[in-house]
Motif scaffolding. Structure first.
Motif, mmCIF file in Angstrom:
data_model
loop_
_atom_site.group_PDB
_atom_site.id
_atom_site.type_symbol
_atom_site.label_atom_id
_atom_site.label_comp_id
_atom_site.label_asym_id
_atom_site.label_seq_id
_atom_site.Cartn_x
_atom_site.Cartn_y
_atom_site.Cartn_z
ATOM 1 N N GLN A 1 -6.720 8.965 -4.587
ATOM 2 C CA GLN A 1 -5.273 8.748 -4.548
ATOM 3 C C GLN A 1 -4.685 8.451 -5.923
ATOM 4 O O GLN A 1 -3.553 8.807 -6.208
ATOM 5 N N VAL B 1 3.116 7.349 2.439
ATOM 6 C CA VAL B 1 2.833 8.212 3.602
ATOM 7 C C VAL B 1 3.952 8.048 4.623
ATOM 8 O O VAL B 1 4.789 7.164 4.509
ATOM 9 N N THR C 1 -4.913 3.236 2.830
ATOM 10 C CA THR C 1 -4.898 2.264 1.735
ATOM 11 C C THR C 1 -4.711 0.852 2.285
ATOM 12 O O THR C 1 -5.343 -0.109 1.819
ATOM 13 N N THR C 2 -3.858 0.707 3.304
ATOM 14 C CA THR C 2 -3.661 -0.601 3.938
ATOM 15 C C THR C 2 -4.918 -1.040 4.666
ATOM 16 O O THR C 2 -5.338 -2.196 4.558
ATOM 17 N N ASN D 1 -1.767 3.399 7.187
ATOM 18 C CA ASN D 1 -2.122 3.975 5.890
ATOM 19 C C ASN D 1 -3.567 3.584 5.547
ATOM 20 O O ASN D 1 -3.922 2.403 5.637
ATOM 21 N N VAL E 1 2.767 4.513 8.267
ATOM 22 C CA VAL E 1 2.867 3.467 7.236
ATOM 23 C C VAL E 1 1.953 2.295 7.585
ATOM 24 O O VAL E 1 1.267 1.748 6.728
ATOM 25 N N SER F 1 0.831 -1.210 0.000
ATOM 26 C CA SER F 1 0.000 0.000 0.000
ATOM 27 C C SER F 1 0.860 1.252 0.000
ATOM 28 O O SER F 1 0.454 2.279 -0.538
ATOM 29 N N TRP F 2 2.031 1.149 0.606
ATOM 30 C CA TRP F 2 2.908 2.313 0.606
ATOM 31 C C TRP F 2 3.330 2.661 -0.829
ATOM 32 O O TRP F 2 3.490 3.825 -1.180
ATOM 33 N N ASN G 1 1.686 10.524 -4.214
ATOM 34 C CA ASN G 1 0.548 10.758 -3.330
ATOM 35 C C ASN G 1 0.112 12.212 -3.496
ATOM 36 O O ASN G 1 0.829 13.125 -3.107
ATOM 37 N N HIS H 1 0.441 4.434 -2.249
ATOM 38 C CA HIS H 1 0.064 5.673 -1.580
ATOM 39 C C HIS H 1 1.089 5.977 -0.494
ATOM 40 O O HIS H 1 0.868 5.682 0.683
#
Lengths: 323, 484
Positions: free
Chosen positions: B246, B154, B176-177, B174, B171, B148-149, B414, B152
């Motif tokens: 995103q 972070v 997204t995670t 996140n 992280v 996910s990092w 991002n 996206h």
């Protein structure tokens, strides 16, 4: 902080070499020590519950190198591309073979998987030795950390010596482990085999250490000698522990001679990757330190417990006749 | 082919393959732990037999997941060393945590579980099952945090041209995670559920012994599948909305949406060539305003089309690749910001379609076998067994969509994060020779192919053997009855 992580990574490699060292050895000795299927099953069952946990030490060593020293991880792994590919194929083969060999009752089936275990263990032990020797002795890398030269640049005679060193150590370590974990005829045979082959099998390791660190090879020689002496006296447990000290001394000597580099450049010392240069930021290392400080003792406790649960010696009488 | 293409094919093949094993392992290990719990609590032999039978299949599959996972970790350094250098400060941490916190537990307690049936007290042995099955979930979490990092980024600042980690918490949490985790885990349960349904239905049709085992398995599989599908739909919807914010290009690519629409319609099916973004010759069956809802929770919002997004991307991230010999043919060339549309468009639809089939199949099977009934026709077992493939396909297409949909980036910028952190896939590869990557690509593909045959053969064998094939014969010692 960087130095601490250099030590942590050395420790992870030590854990890997000490633990997977003997399960490689068991696989490498499979056709020599195991005369029939029952004996081979005895051998495989000595490592059955633990080999997978042993292998995780490699994954963590790799992952920790990635997290703590990305430059080291990137340069070493991309430079030693082909040897690592072979190493991975060997690990895949023997891992699957342990699980699958007993799943079909056929001599041919077992024979195929026994061969995979045997070949895979040899190739993997040679491969890991080659990679460790490579990082200690250096590679032709440029200022960017990229390999200069052919895909076979990592395969020097010193690296091959490193492969033989670890393979030879694994043979002796594995034979002592079989002597420690079995009973009856196979135990005696393993003991004799360890004693007779040790002078030859450990030769490459001693040669490598002499080449890298000169007189500092002596502690390893001393511990290995003591290990064989205790084995000769029938004290397998003490012998196995002394082999642990021998491999500890080996890792200490190799990594101490490497420090403060992590991957020397054979082209120009200015290109060498160093502990300071290849490391992640202090924040990342701090995070990783916390994780390792709590994680590693827990791993040692529950892996130690596994060995305790399966502490009993195994003999041919434990293997069910029909399977 | 050049290094980039070869390395991408290798990553694609090895990852899709790895992710055939992983979801079955995750889903099945938790279900097996639940079966064993039922047995320990009730003492009902049926649950013991279920644990043994499904546990055996789990083990056959588990081995493959482990060994193919090692390749994944090594591959970043071997074939993607420029990527590893760029992101190492951030990306390595979740991988190392996965090993230290999750994978150690998984491997060690699985060994204890396999060999400990007669050595450990019942409850301790059960605890081992829970330990390794929960650890498989934890593993998935860390790996998804890493992935996910890339989608996206972070928790970082930009320093010396590289992202530097400032918050591991950011992280690991996140958004997204947090959306990808339930989606992936539910996908894993969908795989395990359909596995139970398909094999259970086949055994019922065969009139095998232990009818109760198969009936319970079928029922369990169906209901787990229904719940999994609900979670998939909800988390997928959340993911869609995050993607809209995103990765707007991925959103447009999922729809092959050429022109900006307001409100935007959702395409169910397209006839014609979706390859190029002019789309003039594409006929599409659409649901009005549905895409607006998927993207932004209302029926009026604008969703940007590819033709409008491309200039925006060019303005933000450049029109041409930098001039750099390491980029090979792409050096200095214009950047194509449009992902491979047929792959993203159809990948998205096949993911949803196969997912829906798999849950529908479970419900149909449960209805057909209600009250002890079993259909007699040959179509019944054939459908049941073929259905096992559907959630596997849905998972694969989902991943292919999400990874192909972020091209040409390997680390997607991002839009609300730190400026300047992104990486093109073309910049990520190692300075290897094509021969090296081709060698490993061929060797791994052949090995994986051969092992796939072996695994399918073994699973077939043990499925046919039924319960009788997995209950160990009692020996005098008993200790090694379940060993290798």
């Amino acid at each position: 902080m960087e130095t601490l992580w250099f030590c942590v990574i050395a420790l992870l490699w030590l854990g890997y070499l000490f633990l997977e060292g003997f399960d490689f050895g068991v696989g490498m000795l499979l056709p020599f020590l195991g005369r029939d299927n029952t004996e081979r099953r005895v051998m495989i069952n000595t490592i059955g519950p633990v080999w997978d946990g042993n292998e995780v030490w490699l994954l963590v060593a790799g992952g920790a190198t990635f997290a703590a020293f990305p430059g080291w991880y990137a340069a070493l792994f991309s430079a030693a591309y082909l040897p690592l590919t072979l190493f991975l194929l060997a690990l895949i083969g023997r891992g699957v073979a342990f699980e699958y060999r007993g799943k079909v009752d056929s001599d041919r089936w077992r024979k195929v998987w026994d061969t995979v275990i045997f070949v895979g263990s040899w190739v993997a032990a040679l491969g890991v030795g080659l990679v460790i020797a490579t990082t200690v002795l250096g590679l032709p890398i440029d200022a960017n950390g990229d390999r200069v030269g052919s895909p076979f640049a990592a395969i020097t005679w010193q690296a091959v010596l490193g492969g033989l060193a670890i393979a030879g150590y694994a043979l002796v370590h594995g034979a002592i482990f079989v002597a420690l974990k079995t009973e009856g005829e196979i135990r005696e045979r393993a003991r004799r085999m360890a004693l007779t082959m040790a002078p030859v099998a450990l030769l490459p390791l001693v040669a490598l250490l002499l080449y890298v660190a000169g007189v500092w090879a002596l502690p390893v020689l001393l511990f290995a000698g003591l290990a064989l002496w205790r084995l000769w006296a029938g004290r397998e447990g003490q012998s196995f522990a002394l082999m642990g000290l021998a491999v500890t001394a080996t890792v200490v000597v190799l990594f101490a001679s490497l420090y403060p580099n992590v991957l020397p450049s054979t082209l120009d010392p200015a290109y060498s990757l160093t502990v300071a240069g290849a490391a992640s930021s202090p924040y990342t290392l701090t995070v990783m330190t916390w994780v390792a400080a709590f994680g590693t003792p827990a791993v040692l406790v529950y892996q130690g417990w596994t060995y305790w649960v399966f502490r009993k010696r195994i003999g041919v009488q434990h293997i069910p006749a029909a399977h | 082919m050049d290094v980039l293409e070869l390395a991408r094919w290798q990553f694609g093949i090895t990852t899709v393959y790895h992710f055939l094993m992983v979801p079955l392992t995750i889903g099945l290990s938790l279900l097996v732990a639940a079966m064993q719990t039922a047995w320990v609590r009730t003492g009902n032999e049926r649950y013991y037999k279920m644990t043994k039978f499904w546990g055996k299949l789990l083990l056959i599959n588990f081995a493959m997941g482990v060994v193919t996972g090692i390749v994944q970790e090594f591959q970043f350094g071997m074939a993607w060393s420029a990527y590893s250098r760029f992101v190492g400060d951030v990306f390595g941490a979740p991988l190392a945590m996965e090993g230290l916190v999750a994978f150690f537990v998984e491997s060690t307690f699985l060994g204890l579980w396999i060999f400990g049936w007669d050595k450990l007290p019942k409850k301790v042995h059960l605890a081992c099952a829970w330990a390794f099955s929960l650890a498989t979930m934890a593993s998935a979490y860390f790996i998804l945090a890493a992935n996910s990092w890339m989608q996206h980024p972070v928790g970082i600042v930009l320093e010396d041209g590289r992202p530097r980690l400032t918050s591991i918490w950011a992280v690991l949490t996140n958004n997204t995670t947090l959306a990808a985790f339930p989606h992936t885990i539910a996908g894993a349960f969908a795989v395990a559920a359909t596995f139970l349904v398909g094999i259970g239905a086949w055994h019922l049709w065969k009139k095998s012994d232990e009818t109760g085992v198969w009936r319970s398995s079928l029922k369990l599989g169906t209901w787990v599948g229904v719940v999994a599908f609900a979670v998939l739909a909800i988390s997928g919807d959340v993911q869609g909305k995050l993607m809209f914010q995103q990765q707007p290009m991925k959103m447009a690519a999922a729809e092959a949406l050429c022109h900006t629409e307001e409100p935007a319609a959702f395409s169910i099916f397209a006839i014609g060539d979706v390859t190029r973004p002019d789309c003039e010759n594409v006929k599409s069956i659409t649901v009005p305003a549905l895409l607006s809802f998927l993207a932004n929770n209302d029926f009026t919002s604008e969703v940007k089309g590819i033709q409008d997004l491309v200039p925006m991307y060019q303005e933000k991230y450049g029109t041409n690749y930098p001039v750099d010999e390491r980029l090979g043919e792409l050096s200095g060339k214009p950047i194509d910001y449009v992902p491979a549309l047929p792959v993203t468009y159809w990948g998205f639809r096949l993911m949803i379609g196969f997912g829906a089939i798999s849950v529908g199949l479970g419900l149909v099977m449960l209805w057909l076998t209600r009250g002890g009934r079993v259909p007699q026709g040959r179509w019944f077992p054939i459908t049941a067994l073929a259905g096992i493939a559907t959630p596997f396909l849905a998972n694969s297409f989902g991943w292919i969509f999400t990874e192909m949909g972020r091209q040409p980036f390997v680390v997607v910028p991002n839009p609300s994060g730190v400026d300047g952190v992104w990486m093109f896939t073309a910049q990520a590869v190692s300075n290897s020779t094509p021969g090296e990557i081709l060698t490993s690509l061929i060797a791994l593909t052949l090995t994986y192919g051969a092992l796939a045959c072996v695994e399918v053969y073994l699973i077939r064998k043990y499925v046919r053997g039924g319960v009788a094939g997995v209950i160990p014969a009692k020996t005098d010692d008993g200790a090694l009855a379940f060993a290798y």
